[in-house]
Design a protein around this motif. Structure first.
Motif, mmCIF file in Angstrom:
data_model
loop_
_atom_site.group_PDB
_atom_site.id
_atom_site.type_symbol
_atom_site.label_atom_id
_atom_site.label_comp_id
_atom_site.label_asym_id
_atom_site.label_seq_id
_atom_site.Cartn_x
_atom_site.Cartn_y
_atom_site.Cartn_z
ATOM 1 N N LEU A 1 -19.222 -18.158 5.095
ATOM 2 C CA LEU A 1 -20.666 -18.682 4.694
ATOM 3 C C LEU A 1 -21.180 -19.490 5.824
ATOM 4 N N ALA A 2 -20.127 -20.124 6.620
ATOM 5 C CA ALA A 2 -20.504 -21.305 7.347
ATOM 6 C C ALA A 2 -21.029 -20.507 8.843
ATOM 7 N N ASP B 1 -13.284 -33.233 -3.465
ATOM 8 C CA ASP B 1 -12.991 -31.851 -3.179
ATOM 9 C C ASP B 1 -11.407 -31.899 -2.791
ATOM 10 N N VAL C 1 -10.163 -18.722 0.082
ATOM 11 C CA VAL C 1 -10.847 -20.142 0.220
ATOM 12 C C VAL C 1 -11.287 -20.077 1.789
ATOM 13 N N ASN D 1 -16.123 -35.319 -0.162
ATOM 14 C CA ASN D 1 -15.070 -34.309 0.480
ATOM 15 C C ASN D 1 -13.696 -35.131 -0.211
ATOM 16 N N MET E 1 -15.312 -19.245 3.050
ATOM 17 C CA MET E 1 -16.002 -20.506 3.542
ATOM 18 C C MET E 1 -16.579 -20.294 5.131
ATOM 19 N N ASN E 2 -15.645 -19.867 5.917
ATOM 20 C CA ASN E 2 -15.696 -19.586 7.264
ATOM 21 C C ASN E 2 -17.131 -18.506 7.325
#
Length: 157
Positions: free
Chosen positions: A99-100, A16, A92, A13, A96-97
């Motif tokens: 995918l989560a 990243d 972004v 993290n 990502m939300n």
């Protein structure tokens, strides 16, 4: 002490985050230039069309004791911020939300199917094994013979 620092830096993290900051800074530069090159002139044209004055808002900047208050620069910064935030959200955060959410529901996308080359190589390997030939992992090399290495017995499972 240095090992702890290395562990901290090598965490996924942190790396990243560093990459995100660098990309965000570069992207902010692009959005700032877009605002200066395209949006400011467009706003100036609109102001000239609305006011009918060829000088636009020139001379309309309020001053206090000789100090000008450049509200146009603030509007420029606000537009730059909004464009940067919108681009980061839609490129972004939103993906990502999604995918989560999929992972929570257990709907992860299926892994990519192997390519045609991989399928062909698998068929060749299986045909060789079926014909009684050994696979490269089972063969001893000439270097093993020269060095006197003996084959290791397969590990019990």
């Amino acid at each position: 002490m240095l090992k702890g620092f290395k562990d901290f830096i090598m965490r996924g993290n942190v790396v990243d985050l560093a990459v995100g900051v660098v990309i965000g800074a570069a992207f902010t530069g692009v959005v700032t230039q877009l605002t200066k090159s395209f949006l400011e002139p467009l706003v100036r044209v609109l102001i000239v069309l609305i006011t009918g004055n060829p000088k636009g808002l020139e001379g309309s900047t309020p001053t206090f004791r000789g100090i000008p208050f450049d509200w146009v620069a603030f509007v420029n910064a606000a537009i730059t911020f909004l464009l940067t935030a919108a681009a980061l959200y839609f490129l972004v955060v939103y993906p990502m939300n999604r995918l989560a959410e999929r992972r929570k529901r257990g709907e992860e996308p299926p892994p990519a199917a192997p390519s045609e080359e991989v399928k062909l190589l698998t068929e060749i390997r299986d045909a060789l094994v079926a014909a009684g030939h050994t696979t490269p992992g089972q063969q001893r090399g000439a270097l093993d013979d020269v060095l006197g290495r003996s084959p290791e017995p397969p590990a019990a499972r």
